[in-house]
Enzyme design. Structure first.
Site, PDB file in Angstrom:
ATOM      1  N   CYS A  51       0.733  -1.314   0.039  1.00 54.65           N
ATOM      2  CA  CYS A  51      -0.079  -0.097  -0.102  1.00 54.65           C
ATOM      3  C   CYS A  51       0.790   1.393   0.030  1.00 54.65           C
ATOM      4  CB  CYS A  51      -0.724   0.053   1.199  1.00 54.65           C
ATOM      5  SG  CYS A  51      -1.698  -1.515   1.658  1.00 54.65           S
TER       6      CYS A  51
HETATM    7  N1  GLN Z   1      -0.755  -6.829   3.979  1.00 52.22           N
HETATM    8  C1  GLN Z   1      -1.790  -5.580   3.941  1.00 52.22           C
HETATM    9  C2  GLN Z   1      -3.157  -5.750   3.436  1.00 52.22           C
HETATM   10  O1  GLN Z   1      -3.446  -6.943   2.899  1.00 52.22           O
HETATM   11  C3  GLN Z   1      -1.055  -4.476   3.389  1.00 52.22           C
HETATM   12  C4  GLN Z   1      -1.067  -4.639   2.050  1.00 52.22           C
HETATM   13  C5  GLN Z   1       0.039  -3.661   1.430  1.00 52.22           C
HETATM   14  O2  GLN Z   1       0.753  -3.040   1.843  1.00 52.22           O
HETATM   15  N2  GLN Z   1      -0.044  -3.561   0.184  1.00 52.22           N
HETATM   16  O3  GLN Z   1      -3.951  -5.146   3.430  1.00 52.22           O
END
Ligand code: GLN
Length: 226
Positions: free
Chosen positions: A2
């Site tokens: 994210c």
């Molecule tokens: N693992 C977390 C989620 O599934 C964060 C994902 C991310 O950083 N893209 O939301």
């Protein structure tokens, strides 16, 4: 991964941080510039801000670019401390609003860029979601944010493949870690921005090296190795 953004400083509008910059979180939701894992962040979003001592959140499970209600109100939301994120869900994780950062314990707002094997985290019936980030947030809240660095190092040792970029704010302090993904900081005359990637091309953006902790409070910034 994210993308997330934190602000600590004078009161500014949420819109000026998230929606208006040429490469802010809104644009990063479909065209991030430095993202190493994933190409867009369309699995939800969240904006948290402090209203006095009270953390307040506005989150959605759909892409940020489609939320016209948020776009309409965001210019009228001002705060001295903001933690915001756009989400690219890890495979196998739920896609609903409770899985979108920021998470809160009522005092802190916390976002996680990355992934962690849930089997290395204690089961937590108090976590808001079964998403890895919510379980990690619950662990960090329980240990206390003063222990953020040691907690991240411990989880990183237990899961060597984990990526553990954390961003947390409590209204008067911002903390961020780098553990596997990008992070940049901008010191402005009116406050400090910490973000997964720069929201514009201003020359004052500084890149934070991997495996570091950023601590912003009382007008000071410290960056230490983890
Ligand atoms: N693992 C977390 C989620 O599934 C964060 C994902 C991310 O950083 N893209 O939301």
């Amino acid at each position: 991964m994210c993308r997330h953004l934190g602000w600590l400083g004078e009161a500014v509008s949420v819109s000026s941080l998230v929606l208006e910059p040429p490469n802010g979180l809104l644009v990063q939701s479909y065209a991030p510039r430095r993202q190493k894992h994933g190409t867009m962040n369309a699995d939800g979003w969240g904006v948290g801000f402090f209203d006095g001592d009270t953390p307040r959140r506005w989150r959605g499970a759909a892409p940020l670019w489609g939320d016209s209600s948020f776009a309409s109100v965001a210019p009228a939301l001002a705060s001295t401390c903001v933690v915001a994120a756009v989400r690219s869900a890890t495979v196998g994780m739920p896609i609903d609003v409770s899985a979108a950062a920021p998470f809160t314990d009522g005092r802190w707002l916390l976002s996680h860029n990355g992934v962690v094997d849930r089997s290395v985290l204690p089961a937590d019936s108090g976590a808001e979601s079964v998403v890895d980030s919510a379980l990690l947030a619950a662990l960090i809240f329980r240990r206390g944010l003063d222990q953020l660095g040691p907690t991240i190092a411990e989880v990183g040792a237990a899961d060597p493949l984990a990526r553990l970029n954390i961003l947390a704010g409590n209204g008067c302090r911002l903390l961020a870690t780098t553990w596997g993904d990008t992070l940049s900081m901008l010191r402005r005359p009116d406050g400090v921005v910490v973000a997964s990637e720069p929201y514009d091309d201003h020359p004052d953006w500084e890149d934070i090296p991997d495996h570091h902790l950023v601590d912003v409070h009382d007008g000071t910034v410290t960056v230490t190795a983890l």
